[in-house]
Scaffold this active site. Structure first.
Site, PDB file in Angstrom:
ATOM      1  N   ARG A  52      -5.191  32.984  63.355  1.00 54.96           N
ATOM      2  CA  ARG A  52      -3.928  33.065  64.090  1.00 54.96           C
ATOM      3  C   ARG A  52      -4.156  33.358  65.564  1.00 54.96           C
ATOM      4  O   ARG A  52      -3.494  32.802  66.436  1.00 54.96           O
ATOM      5  CB  ARG A  52      -3.028  34.135  63.444  1.00 54.96           C
ATOM      6  N   LYS A 151       1.611  34.873  68.502  1.00 57.02           N
ATOM      7  CA  LYS A 151       1.657  36.332  68.627  1.00 57.02           C
ATOM      8  C   LYS A 151       1.286  36.672  70.063  1.00 57.02           C
ATOM      9  O   LYS A 151       0.155  37.059  70.362  1.00 57.02           O
ATOM     10  CB  LYS A 151       0.722  36.985  67.604  1.00 57.02           C
ATOM     11  N   GLU A 184      13.230  36.935  61.194  1.00 52.49           N
ATOM     12  CA  GLU A 184      12.306  37.990  60.758  1.00 52.49           C
ATOM     13  C   GLU A 184      12.825  39.307  61.305  1.00 52.49           C
ATOM     14  O   GLU A 184      13.862  39.342  61.965  1.00 52.49           O
ATOM     15  CB  GLU A 184      10.892  37.711  61.275  1.00 52.49           C
TER      16      GLU A 184
HETATM   17  N1  PXG Z   1       6.718  39.442  62.737  1.00 51.12           N
HETATM   18  C1  PXG Z   1       6.417  39.972  63.925  1.00 51.12           C
HETATM   19  C2  PXG Z   1       7.243  39.661  65.109  1.00 51.12           C
HETATM   20  C3  PXG Z   1       5.296  40.825  64.039  1.00 51.12           C
HETATM   21  O1  PXG Z   1       4.969  41.370  65.211  1.00 51.12           O
HETATM   22  C4  PXG Z   1       4.900  40.531  61.659  1.00 51.12           C
HETATM   23  C5  PXG Z   1       6.002  39.680  61.631  1.00 51.12           C
HETATM   24  C6  PXG Z   1       4.101  40.750  60.422  1.00 51.12           C
HETATM   25  O2  PXG Z   1       2.870  40.036  60.514  1.00 51.12           O
HETATM   26  P1  PXG Z   1       1.536  40.575  59.843  1.00 51.12           P
HETATM   27  O3  PXG Z   1       0.530  39.528  60.169  1.00 51.12           O
HETATM   28  O4  PXG Z   1       1.237  41.901  60.477  1.00 51.12           O
HETATM   29  O5  PXG Z   1       1.808  40.693  58.401  1.00 51.12           O
HETATM   30  C7  PXG Z   1       4.516  41.107  62.891  1.00 51.12           C
HETATM   31  C8  PXG Z   1       3.325  42.013  62.987  1.00 51.12           C
HETATM   32  C9  PXG Z   1       3.425  47.846  65.031  1.00 51.12           C
HETATM   33  C10 PXG Z   1       2.790  46.625  64.466  1.00 51.12           C
HETATM   34  O6  PXG Z   1       2.677  48.724  65.491  1.00 51.12           O
HETATM   35  C11 PXG Z   1       3.513  45.450  64.317  1.00 51.12           C
HETATM   36  C12 PXG Z   1       2.902  44.321  63.795  1.00 51.12           C
HETATM   37  C13 PXG Z   1       1.593  44.367  63.415  1.00 51.12           C
HETATM   38  C14 PXG Z   1       0.885  45.547  63.570  1.00 51.12           C
HETATM   39  C15 PXG Z   1       1.470  46.695  64.105  1.00 51.12           C
HETATM   40  O7  PXG Z   1       4.663  47.927  65.017  1.00 51.12           O
HETATM   41  N2  PXG Z   1       3.661  43.181  63.685  1.00 51.12           N
END
Ligand code: PXG
Length: 288
Positions: A52, A151, A184
């Site tokens: 990713r 991301k 989301e």
């Molecule tokens: N949507 C968004 C916009 C994100 O930022 C996810 C979905 C979930 O993706 P993953 O690959 O993590 O299953 C994310 C991920 C935090 C934090 O500190 C946030 C994320 C990842 C790690 C830490 O709030 N977001």
């Protein structure tokens, strides 16, 4: 012991881990990142996170200043140097130092930063009771704006929605896309259950293709549960039997109320609990 940060090819002390005020990551939010868990000393789903990262970088025409193998070695070195057994890695690639103009091609070298630290989690109790959330009025980025699949270091769209959540004394908010369908949450993917079938918005609805999302879909299908990717409305969220979010930080967390509507019997549902357990087992399998 002070944290050691990987900064452009070497480990430096926390106090020396500084970037220039001319870095376009700071000036414009120009860069990409990943948030990755470490469970039992193992970097979780590293291949998927790296894929990713490189794909996000490609979309914004940013060069990751290292090949995959070299990057894996740097991540492992940073984790080991900080003695992280259960923790969190924040990996950033910024456009690097440039001029005050937008032009990214004035930046000669992109910058690569790896932070391995402990993670701030939701309180354990919230997994038992379930979480209350709201719908944000802030619309998720249009696919022809910063694509939600990227991301990127530019999180203002989600931050504004997060402020709406915090103003309403809840920790998360669901974001809808420009067509009114569920995209989301601000840092998590959305799942609901109705009549035993699991539904989640397709990536093209404006979701990041979450690593936890994809894993939970695989784990559910292994349990012979049906998982359907389809557009969801706000109404679908209000009338579902179960509701949960997935993400690197949250893992799998039950939602028990949205916009004042109680979900199911007001407690995390059985499928949510089952998937949370399966996730835990998968994450901790092979623990030393
Ligand atoms: N949507 C968004 C916009 C994100 O930022 C996810 C979905 C979930 O993706 P993953 O690959 O993590 O299953 C994310 C991920 C935090 C934090 O500190 C946030 C994320 C990842 C790690 C830490 O709030 N977001």
């Amino acid at each position: 012991m002070a944290l050691k940060i990987w900064l452009d090819g070497k480990l430096v002390d926390h106090a020396d881990a500084k970037v220039s005020v001319f870095d376009h990551g700071l000036l414009y939010g120009d860069g990409v990142f990943e948030g990755i868990r470490v469970y039992g000393g193992r970097v979780f789903e590293l291949e998927a996170h790296l894929r990713r990262l490189y794909e996000s970088a490609k979309v914004i025409r940013l060069e990751v200043p290292m090949g995959k193998n070299e990057l894996v070695a740097a991540i492992k070195k940073t984790v080991e140097a900080n003695g992280i057994v259960d923790g969190y890695i924040r990996l950033l690639v910024t456009r690097g130092v440039g001029t005050l103009g937008l032009n990214p091609f004035q930046c000669k070298n992109s910058s690569l930063i790896i932070i391995a630290d402990n993670i701030q989690l939701y309180p354990e109790e919230l997994y038992e009771t379930g979480m209350k959330i709201i719908s944000a009025t802030t619309v998720r980025n249009h696919p022809l704006a910063i694509p939600p699949q990227v991301k990127s270091m530019n999180y203002l769209n989600n931050i504004i929605a997060k402020i709406e959540a915090l103003d309403n004394n809840v920790p998360e908010a669901v974001m809808y896309n420009h067509e009114g369908y569920v995209a989301e949450a601000t840092g998590d993917n959305v799942f609901i259950v109705r009549d035993g079938v699991i539904y989640t918005p397709p990536v093209e609805a404006g979701a990041l293709e979450g690593i936890t999302r994809n894993l939970v879909i695989r784990l559910a299908r292994k349990e012979n549960l049906e998982v359907v990717e389809k557009n969801l409305t706000r109404c679908d969220l209000y009338i579902c039997d179960e509701f949960f979010l997935t993400g690197t930080a949250a893992e799998v967390i039950g939602i028990v109320e949205i916009d004042g509507r109680i979900i199911g019997d007001g407690k995390p549902g059985p499928i949510t609990k089952r998937l949370r357990e399966n996730f835990f087992e998968y994450a901790h399998a092979g623990r030393k």
